[in-house]
Design an enzyme around this catalytic site. Structure first.
Site, PDB file in Angstrom:
ATOM      1  CE  LYS A  25      -3.791  -0.575   2.391  1.00 58.68           C
ATOM      2  NZ  LYS A  25      -4.355  -0.900   3.708  1.00 58.68           N
ATOM      3  NE  ARG A  95      -5.398   3.260   3.826  1.00 61.46           N
ATOM      4  CZ  ARG A  95      -5.448   3.430   2.508  1.00 61.46           C
ATOM      5  NH1 ARG A  95      -4.810   4.439   1.937  1.00 61.46           N
ATOM      6  NH2 ARG A  95      -6.119   2.582   1.754  1.00 61.46           N
ATOM      7  N   GLY A 104      -8.386  -7.267   4.277  1.00 61.12           N
ATOM      8  CA  GLY A 104      -9.207  -7.265   5.474  1.00 61.12           C
ATOM      9  C   GLY A 104      -8.611  -7.956   6.690  1.00 61.12           C
ATOM     10  CG  MET A 106      -2.975  -7.024   7.847  1.00 59.84           C
ATOM     11  SD  MET A 106      -1.980  -7.766   9.091  1.00 59.84           S
ATOM     12  CE  MET A 106      -1.072  -6.337   9.571  1.00 59.84           C
ATOM     13  NE  ARG A 362      -5.817  -4.872  -3.221  1.00 60.90           N
ATOM     14  CZ  ARG A 362      -6.449  -4.821  -2.054  1.00 60.90           C
ATOM     15  NH1 ARG A 362      -5.808  -4.465  -0.972  1.00 60.90           N
ATOM     16  NH2 ARG A 362      -7.717  -5.140  -1.962  1.00 60.90           N
ATOM     17  CG  HIS A 480     -14.135 -10.308   3.340  1.00 57.49           C
ATOM     18  ND1 HIS A 480     -14.524 -11.567   3.751  1.00 57.49           N
ATOM     19  CD2 HIS A 480     -12.817 -10.211   3.593  1.00 57.49           C
ATOM     20  CE1 HIS A 480     -13.478 -12.190   4.256  1.00 57.49           C
ATOM     21  NE2 HIS A 480     -12.427 -11.390   4.178  1.00 57.49           N
ATOM     22  NE  ARG A 644       2.741 -49.944 -12.053  1.00 58.36           N
ATOM     23  CZ  ARG A 644       2.330 -49.223 -11.018  1.00 58.36           C
ATOM     24  NH1 ARG A 644       3.164 -48.412 -10.392  1.00 58.36           N
ATOM     25  NH2 ARG A 644       1.077 -49.276 -10.629  1.00 58.36           N
ATOM     26  CB  SER A 790       9.262 -43.907 -15.584  1.00 57.99           C
ATOM     27  OG  SER A 790       8.192 -43.164 -15.061  1.00 57.99           O
ATOM     28  CG  ASP A 795       6.003 -47.248  -4.168  1.00 56.74           C
ATOM     29  OD1 ASP A 795       5.819 -47.425  -2.956  1.00 56.74           O
ATOM     30  OD2 ASP A 795       5.349 -47.815  -5.060  1.00 56.74           O
ATOM     31  CB  CYS A 857       4.779 -41.662 -13.715  1.00 55.03           C
ATOM     32  SG  CYS A 857       5.636 -43.044 -13.000  1.00 55.03           S
ATOM     33  CE1 TYR A 877       7.410 -39.681 -18.764  1.00 62.70           C
ATOM     34  CE2 TYR A 877       9.314 -40.113 -20.173  1.00 62.70           C
ATOM     35  CZ  TYR A 877       8.377 -40.552 -19.245  1.00 62.70           C
ATOM     36  OH  TYR A 877       8.401 -41.839 -18.802  1.00 62.70           O
TER      37      TYR A 877
HETATM   38  P1  ADP Z   1      -7.699  -2.468   3.680  1.00 60.45           P
HETATM   39  O1  ADP Z   1      -6.315  -2.923   3.560  1.00 60.45           O
HETATM   40  O2  ADP Z   1      -8.553  -3.334   4.503  1.00 60.45           O
HETATM   41  O3  ADP Z   1      -8.312  -2.115   2.358  1.00 60.45           O
HETATM   42  P2  ADP Z   1      -7.386   0.345   4.083  1.00 60.45           P
HETATM   43  O4  ADP Z   1      -6.213   0.841   4.812  1.00 60.45           O
HETATM   44  O5  ADP Z   1      -7.319   0.457   2.622  1.00 60.45           O
HETATM   45  O6  ADP Z   1      -7.646  -1.132   4.527  1.00 60.45           O
HETATM   46  O7  ADP Z   1      -8.595   1.161   4.663  1.00 60.45           O
HETATM   47  C1  ADP Z   1      -9.902   0.736   4.844  1.00 60.45           C
HETATM   48  C2  ADP Z   1     -10.872   1.715   4.222  1.00 60.45           C
HETATM   49  O8  ADP Z   1     -10.684   3.033   4.710  1.00 60.45           O
HETATM   50  C3  ADP Z   1     -10.726   1.782   2.726  1.00 60.45           C
HETATM   51  O9  ADP Z   1     -11.981   1.832   2.128  1.00 60.45           O
HETATM   52  C4  ADP Z   1      -9.987   3.065   2.514  1.00 60.45           C
HETATM   53  O10 ADP Z   1     -10.242   3.629   1.275  1.00 60.45           O
HETATM   54  C5  ADP Z   1     -10.485   3.952   3.646  1.00 60.45           C
HETATM   55  N1  ADP Z   1      -9.476   4.928   4.024  1.00 60.45           N
HETATM   56  C6  ADP Z   1      -8.247   4.654   4.478  1.00 60.45           C
HETATM   57  N2  ADP Z   1      -7.546   5.782   4.674  1.00 60.45           N
HETATM   58  C7  ADP Z   1      -8.346   6.801   4.321  1.00 60.45           C
HETATM   59  C8  ADP Z   1      -8.186   8.218   4.267  1.00 60.45           C
HETATM   60  N3  ADP Z   1      -7.038   8.796   4.602  1.00 60.45           N
HETATM   61  N4  ADP Z   1      -9.217   8.942   3.854  1.00 60.45           N
HETATM   62  C9  ADP Z   1     -10.371   8.359   3.505  1.00 60.45           C
HETATM   63  N5  ADP Z   1     -10.599   7.039   3.528  1.00 60.45           N
HETATM   64  C10 ADP Z   1      -9.588   6.255   3.915  1.00 60.45           C
HETATM   65 MG    MG Z   2      -7.808  -0.920   1.067  1.00 60.33          MG
HETATM   66 MG    MG Z   3      -9.056  -2.962   6.785  1.00 61.47          MG
END
Ligand code: ADP
Ligand code: MG
Ligand code: MG
Length: 897
Positions: A25, A95, A104, A106, A362, A480, A644, A790, A795, A857, A877
């Protein structure tokens, strides 16, 4: 040591290449600044700080404090507002962001910096008290959940945590005031709720929600580091094979607000459709919403544009029509990002009062079909070269293209229960369960299950993994559930609003029907349809996927390894040829003996006490065997077929019921008691190390003779009728060269006889399966005689480890859990041990016989990592089951790149 990297205002200390330090990120936030894309300014605290934290008893490095304050100051300067300031306060988000995205898993805390001192100032500045208290209650909830509960080591059962308690306070408040939606609550309502929240936190967690901005900031940063060792994150890393040492970075970023009114919004999007691979900008958005609202699935999100609307979303407003200027700016950014990264991107954006901000980009997760389409399309668009295209598709992902779909005839007659959004294509049937734990448990008991949830959260991941398919009531295509299912190529339907789930009663009402736990349902994830009962599934035909066909052509151009298949019937052989097999690497013959009529002949042979009777019993089998081989050799016309000779322990032919004992006795004209005593004399304590493999042919040369004759007569007859054949006769389980020579002599003699009888020359080979350590150690001796090797790595693994493959279930799970073994050695070749034997045998063999043909094999022939090993060790092969042939073709190509 530099622990903090700034980004903002079109400049950044880091770049996209620094994922190891900045996390995915952070690295991409930096990169977007370099690209001139609008990103709220902030800074990234490196993954090294996370490692430091865990190496030093959860303390942060001393010099972090000053670097942090400095970075905060620079961010304040860009924004012209101050963190904690009473008049014009800066708010930030904290973040997480590991090297590889862990959706989701972390934690993130938004709106940090709101306190009794800053709230009045922000209300004054924005003139919007509803917005400020809405932001405040979100901060309190996230902070209590992430920092005060989870990071403090309290990991309550799902559904009883502080977040849940606070959520139910909102519900109480709504019903008390007869509100329906969150949007009905005023600033005054949120203010009142914020106070109630704080009381609840005090009484439940016994601590005070901090009113100091710096305390909030440090608390949240530490909590993100702490979340790296949370239960969910650890489970996810196990499934995805992410090393624990990596750690996470932390991003501190200026808040932008999608919840400031009707000209504000938030959304997520993919630069191409991640479910189909189509080159169409695809996403979801919500007006007047913040952060996770879109992904959390609490409100049904709107489609991004007109062209991607579906039946279910056609009446919802698109961003394209609601905010056309913003949409075209976003679309322009989409183009810029794809062009820069040369790959499909998954992006987050927020619109604050008519201004667009990018919050994340990403490389987007995609399923196998989409991965294949995008790789081939992007090559054709000139974005990437062939090599990159080949590397873009994970071999395992091709499995999804070969995955079952609903049989369209049966589907027509199936009772439709309801419809949702098609988040993960393919078909699946299973028995309904309502919790992730149940899904896992039932799956362990061998059941196929479909997990039904209101919406999924990271806590459900283990159950989602165990389920055949996932069905949710809420959430959109970027929820999710959709994201996780897509990553695994699982069938998934989301946002099926007709579902009324009662988790306590373990039942769900869909339309008119009530479905209870354990009932069968079937899903068509390609179209979003749900049926009751188990609808028939059929295997997919990858040939209908044009990009798949093209990618496979490219793979075949590149690869050096030949790909064969393990098949014992003409049908399997034909299927495998369709998937691209170039020969049969292993045709077992034992199943050919278990037919009622045939097994009697074998039993008679075992009971015979002289060679003449033995021979006449065995020769009864000749016509059957010949017919079997005709079928296979004909199906594989002209391609090599390794057959075989009989391999299983003798006693497998001698497990008899009372009736069978009697009929055998009658047939042989002997007493039942004689039969019984012969059978018990044949009993073995360790059949896998007993009378099997070439030891059978050595004790009963008539078997080898008969089998060789069946193979060669079939070949002769096919040759005469104009079909070209290439049989390779394989002697199993050889440990000494003398065993090999003994059996080879029998085969060569039969060959001479057959060729004389049919008056023709036959092309054939004789070789051996290398599956004992002693064979590897003496491969030079064996290779002087054998024309091919082969590797029977099943085994060979068994005998090298001394693990019985049929009994590892009792201890392997512990071995894997405690990292005593990195993975199941029967699935992925143990390179250090078994692999060393293989490469030694290859070298010894080739030294004395450079023309010797060498293959593998066994299960490993279809495992990508093992295929790389085979390539590096100069095998000719690999051979695998028909359905893994495409995977092997792509892996073999990747092994060259
Ligand atoms: P995840 O890795 O779970 O996507 P994020 O760090 O991206 O977590 O954040 C979770 C949510 O919060 C996302 O929808 C993101 O866009 C929003 N968010 C994070 N930082 C900001 C920010 N500075 N301003 C507005 N929204 C934010
Ligand atoms: Mg995110
Ligand atoms: Mg999150």
């Amino acid at each position: 040591m530099k622990y903090v990297y700034l980004f903002g205002n079109g400049a950044a200390d880091g770049t996209a290449k620094m994922k190891n330090t900045l996390g995915g990120k952070g690295a991409n936030l930096a990169e977007m600044n370099h690209l001139g894309i609008p990103v709220p300014p902030g800074f990234t605290i490196t993954t090294e700080v996370c490692s430091y934290y865990y190496d030093n008893d959860k303390k942060l490095p001393d010099s972090l404090d000053s670097q942090l304050k400095d970075a905060l100051l620079q961010t304040e300067n860009i924004m012209g507002s101050k963190f904690g300031d009473a008049n014009d306060p800066l708010l930030v988000s904290i973040r997480s962001g590991a090297r590889q995205s862990m959706p989701g898993m972390m934690e993130t805390v938004l709106n940090v910096g709101l306190t009794s001192k800053t709230i009045p100032g922000l209300i004054e500045k924005t003139g919007n008290d509803r917005f400020v208290y809405d932001a405040y209650r979100r901060l309190i909830m996230m902070y209590a959940d992430v920092v005060m509960e989870k990071a403090a080591g309290l990991e309550p059962e799902s559904g009883v945590g502080i977040r849940h308690k606070l959520e139910s306070l909102i519900e109480d408040h709504k019903s008390k005031n007869q509100y329906v939606n969150d949007t009905d609550l005023s600033g005054e309502d949120w203010k009142e709720l914020s106070e109630t929240f704080k009381d609840e936190i005090r009484s439940t967690l016994g601590a005070e929600f901090p009113d100091d901005p710096m305390e909030q900031l440090l608390g949240a940063i530490t909590a993100v580091f702490q979340s790296w060792s949370g239960e969910r994150a650890i489970n996810y890393r196990k499934i995805e094979n992410i090393p624990d040492e990596w750690g996470t970075a932390v991003n501190v970023q200026t808040m932008v607000f999608g919840n400031m009114g009707e000209s504000s919004a938030t959304g997520v999007a993919f630069t191409r459709n991640p479910a189909t691979g189509e080159d169409k900008f695809f996403g979801e958005w919500l007006v007047n919403a913040q952060g996770e609202d879109v992904v959390a699935g609490l409100r049904t999100p709107n489609p991004l544009n007109e062209e991607t609307k579906t039946e279910g979303t056609k009446d919802l407003p698109s961003l394209e029509s609601s905010m056309p200027d913003i949409y075209s700016e976003l679309k322009e950014i989409r183009g810029r990002l794809e062009k820069h990264y040369n790959d499909m991107q998954d992006i987050e954006f927020t619109i604050q009062e008519g201004k667009l901000w990018m919050l994340q980009t990403r490389v987007g997760k995609r399923n196998g079909s989409a991965a294949t389409k995008m790789a081939v399309d992007m090559k054709k668009e000139g974005m990437i070269d062939k090599k990159t295209a080949l590397l873009r598709v994970k071999p395992e992902q091709l499995d999804e293209l070969l995955h079952p779909m609903l049989d369209s005839e049966s589907e027509k007659g199936a009772p439709l229960l309801g419809k949702g959004l098609p988040a993960g294509p393919g078909g699946a049937s299973g028995r309904v369960v309502f919790t992730a734990d149940d899904a896992e448990q039932w799956h362990k008991n061998g059941e196929k299950v479909i997990l039904i949830r209101e919406e999924t959260s990271p806590e459900d991941v283990h159950g989602m993994h165990a389920a055949e398919a996932i069905l949710t009531a809420k959430g959109g295509m970027t929820s999710h559930a959709a994201l996780v299912a897509r990553g695994w190529g699982k069938c998934c339907i989301v946002g099926c609003s007709e579902l009324q789930i009662d988790v306590n009663k373990k039942e769900v009402v869909i339309g008119e029907s009530t479905i209870s736990e354990g009932d069968w349902i079937t899903m068509n994830g390609t179209e979003g349809k749900i049926y009751s009962g188990a609808v028939e599934l059929i295997d997919a035909d990858p040939d209908t996927h044009p990009e798949y066909k093209e990618l496979m052509v490219w793979a075949d151009e590149v690869r050096q390894l030949k790909i064969r298949t393990n098949a014992e019937s003409p049908n399997d052989a034909k299927q495998a040829i369709k998937f691209g097999a170039e020969g049969i690497g292993l045709c077992r013959t034992e199943h050919m003996f278990f037919d009622e009529a045939r097994i009697l002949a074998i039993r008679k042979m075992i009971f015979a006490d002289n060679e003449k009777d033995r021979r006449s019993a065995v020769m009864e089998l000749l016509p059957y065997q010949k017919e079997d081989f005709m079928g296979i050799l004909k199906a594989m016309e002209g391609m090599p077929v390794t057959i075989r000779l009989l391999d299983p322990p003798l006693h497998e032919f001698m497990s008899l019921s009372e009736d069978q004992e009697k009929s055998l006795a009658d047939n042989l004209n002997i007493d039942v008691s004689t039969v019984k005593s012969r059978v018990s004399a044949l009993h073995e304590l360790n059949p896998m190390l007993g009378h099997r493999g070439c030891r059978l042919g050595i004790a009963y040369p008539e078997i080898t003779e008969m089998q060789a004759r069946a193979i060669l007569e079939a070949s002769a007859e096919l040759t005469k009728s104009g079909v070209s054949v290439l049989p390779e006769i394989m002697i199993p389980l050889v440990g000494t060269v003398t065993e090999y020579v003994d059996q080879e002599k029998v085969i060569r003699k039969v060959a001479r006889d057959v060729m004389k009888e049919y008056e023709l020359e036959l092309k054939f080979m004789v070789g051996t399966m290398i599956e004992l350590p002693r064979a590897c150690l003496t491969a030079d001796e064996i290779a002087k005689h054998a024309e091919f090797f082969s590797f029977g790595t099943n085994d060979l693994t068994q005998t090298t480890f001394g693990f019985s493959r049929d009994d590892i279930g009792s201890f392997l799970p512990d071995y894997l859990d405690r990292s005593i073994l990195p993975e199941d050695p029967f699935q992925s070749l143990d390179v250090n041990g078994v692999g060393k034997l293989v490469s030694m045998a290859v070298k010894l063999g080739r030294d004395v016989n450079e023309k010797i043909k060498i293959g593998i094999c066994g299960e490993h022939g279809g495992d990508p990592a093992s295929i790389h090993f085979c390539k590096e060790n100069g095998l000719d092969y690999v051979s695998c089951s028909p359905f893994r042939v495409p995977i092997a073709r792509l892996s073999a190509a990747q092994a060259e790149l």
